[in-house]
Design an enzyme around this catalytic site. Structure first.
Site, PDB file in Angstrom:
ATOM      1  CE  LYS A 171      20.504  26.874  20.984  1.00  0.00           C
ATOM      2  NZ  LYS A 171      21.805  26.435  20.466  1.00  0.00           N
ATOM      3  CD  GLU A 219      29.693  23.515  22.084  1.00  0.00           C
ATOM      4  OE1 GLU A 219      28.822  23.245  21.235  1.00  0.00           O
ATOM      5  OE2 GLU A 219      29.492  24.290  23.020  1.00  0.00           O
ATOM      6  NE  ARG A 239      19.197  22.621  23.370  1.00  0.00           N
ATOM      7  CZ  ARG A 239      19.638  22.508  22.121  1.00  0.00           C
ATOM      8  NH1 ARG A 239      20.619  21.662  21.827  1.00  0.00           N
ATOM      9  NH2 ARG A 239      19.095  23.218  21.151  1.00  0.00           N
TER      10      ARG A 239
HETATM   11  C1  LIG Z   1      22.461  25.411  19.803  1.00  0.00           C
HETATM   12  C2  LIG Z   1      23.894  25.053  19.985  1.00  0.00           C
HETATM   13  C3  LIG Z   1      24.443  23.884  19.410  1.00  0.00           C
HETATM   14  C4  LIG Z   1      23.679  22.978  18.487  1.00  0.00           C
HETATM   15  O1  LIG Z   1      22.594  22.349  19.069  1.00  0.00           O
HETATM   16  P1  LIG Z   1      21.438  21.747  18.139  1.00  0.00           P
HETATM   17  O2  LIG Z   1      20.426  21.271  19.103  1.00  0.00           O
HETATM   18  O3  LIG Z   1      22.051  20.642  17.367  1.00  0.00           O
HETATM   19  O4  LIG Z   1      20.986  22.854  17.269  1.00  0.00           O
HETATM   20  C5  LIG Z   1      25.762  23.592  19.699  1.00  0.00           C
HETATM   21  N1  LIG Z   1      26.525  24.385  20.460  1.00  0.00           N
HETATM   22  C6  LIG Z   1      26.036  25.526  21.011  1.00  0.00           C
HETATM   23  C7  LIG Z   1      26.927  26.365  21.843  1.00  0.00           C
HETATM   24  C8  LIG Z   1      24.711  25.893  20.788  1.00  0.00           C
HETATM   25  O5  LIG Z   1      24.240  27.018  21.328  1.00  0.00           O
END
Ligand SMILES: *Cc1c(COP(=O)(O)O)cnc(C)c1O
Length: 339
Positions: A183, A219, A80
């Site tokens: 991210k 989200e 990722r």
């Molecule tokens: C990190 C994150 C998540 C969750 O991802 P995981 O891999 O399950 O920890 C969900 N939404 C956002 C905006 C994030 O930054």
């Protein structure tokens, strides 16, 4: 670290001893370097400061009842971060070296690994930033990847329980073709006002609808959304949400439990018909949802009638935690044991 109050640790920063860094210069990544200071020097014109050239990740390491230390799906974090890097024109860091670096930083700080009984864990934070100066808008030529760890307390201090969310229509976290799938810190800067608004209204976190039409669920703050209805695990299909590793893993577990999985648009009115719902992410694993209040329309959707987590959320949560702690079989090889 006998004197740390593991059970009451916040999701904050507790200093640990070492961090591990790697620099990208002249078109290639260097060796892993261990530092015993959390500080570093940065050029005032570094691209991370001005144009948000930064990518981060989050994962947890667990001290398990069999005495082993396990990390959850760390290769997926590596992949990722590579996707985020492609999106922000940053250099990709190889998966095998990412895993090596994560294991190294956990091992170096093993005295900060919370004991199994505490329910706490060691949070791993990888961060990549553009460090070379640039005043015109263009990518840096030099980068730093750093990984540090910090112990974090159990998310549910009083036991697995529900939280209430607030739909905020006044702000978007990410645009349909923006950076929502990466991210990167900028998405979080964009979420601070919505988060403040939700908290001030008495809710745990903000909840986003799709930015274009405000019709579909996107989200919940910094976590993905899922719903349970008619033996089906339903999660939004969207071009502006972060692909959660926890969510993807839950979909697999739901299938294994004989449920159907649907990844599709979820109209906001459908909230009325759900049997259960939750937010999924590394921090909480599953945070079951009690109710969702639409601060724009004033409509309140009660998801959990008795205010308690539903049976499927609870089953998924327990199965998932069992895999992380090595008490359930790890049939998909999700866990890396740190020797
Ligand atoms: C990190 C994150 C998540 C969750 O991802 P995981 O891999 O399950 O920890 C969900 N939404 C956002 C905006 C994030 O930054």
């Amino acid at each position: 670290m006998e004197n740390l109050d593991w059970k009451n640790l916040p999701f904050g920063y507790v200093p640990t001893k070492y961090n591990v860094r790697c620099y990208y210069r002249n078109g290639e990544w260097g060796e892993l370097e261990v530092y015993d200071t959390p500080m570093f020097n940065l050029h005032i014109a570094a691209t991370c400061l001005h144009y948000s050239q930064q990518a981060f990740e989050g994962q947890k390491a667990f001290k398990c009842p069999d005495g082993k230390v396990r990390v959850f799906r760390i290769e997926e974090n590596a992949r990722r971060m590579q996707a985020t890097c492609r999106g922000l024109i940053m250099p990709e860091f190889p998966t095998d070296r990412f895993v090596e670096m994560a294991c190294k930083v956990v091992k170096l700080n093993s005295e900060y690994l919370p004991p199994y009984e505490s329910g706490a864990s060691l949070y791993i934070r990888p961060l990549m930033i553009g460090i070379s100066p640039q005043v015109g808008v263009s990518p840096a030529t030099e980068y730093m990847l750093v990984m540090f760890v910090t112990p974090v307390g159990p998310y549910f201090k009083g036991g697995f329980s529900t939280n209430d969310y607030a739909i905020v229509r006044d702000y978007d976290r990410a645009a349909p073709l923006g950076t929502g799938t990466y991210k990167t810190g900028g998405n979080y800067a964009a979420s601070l006002l919505a988060n403040k608004m939700a908290r001030e209204a008495g809710y745990t976190c903000e909840f986003y609808l799709d930015a274009k039409e405000k019709k579909y669920i996107d989200e919940c703050g910094a976590a993905n959304f899922f719903a349970i209805k008619n033996n089906t695990y339903i999660t939004p299909k969207s071009t502006s949400i972060l692909p959660s590793i926890t969510n993807r893993s839950m979909q697999q577990l739901a299938k294994d439990m004989g449920m159907k999985v649907e990844c599709r648009d979820i109209p906001v009115e459908e909230l009325e018909t759900l049997e259960e719902a939750g937010a999924v992410g590394t921090a909480a694993v599953i945070s079951p949802i009690g109710k969702i209040k639409d601060l724009g329309t004033g409509v309140e959707y009660v998801i959990s009638k008795d205010g308690k987590p539903g049976p499927i959320c609870t089953k998924l949560y327990e199965k998932f935690r069992g895999i992380q702690y090595g008490t359930e079989p790890d049939i998909y090889n999700w866990m890396t044991v740190i020797e």
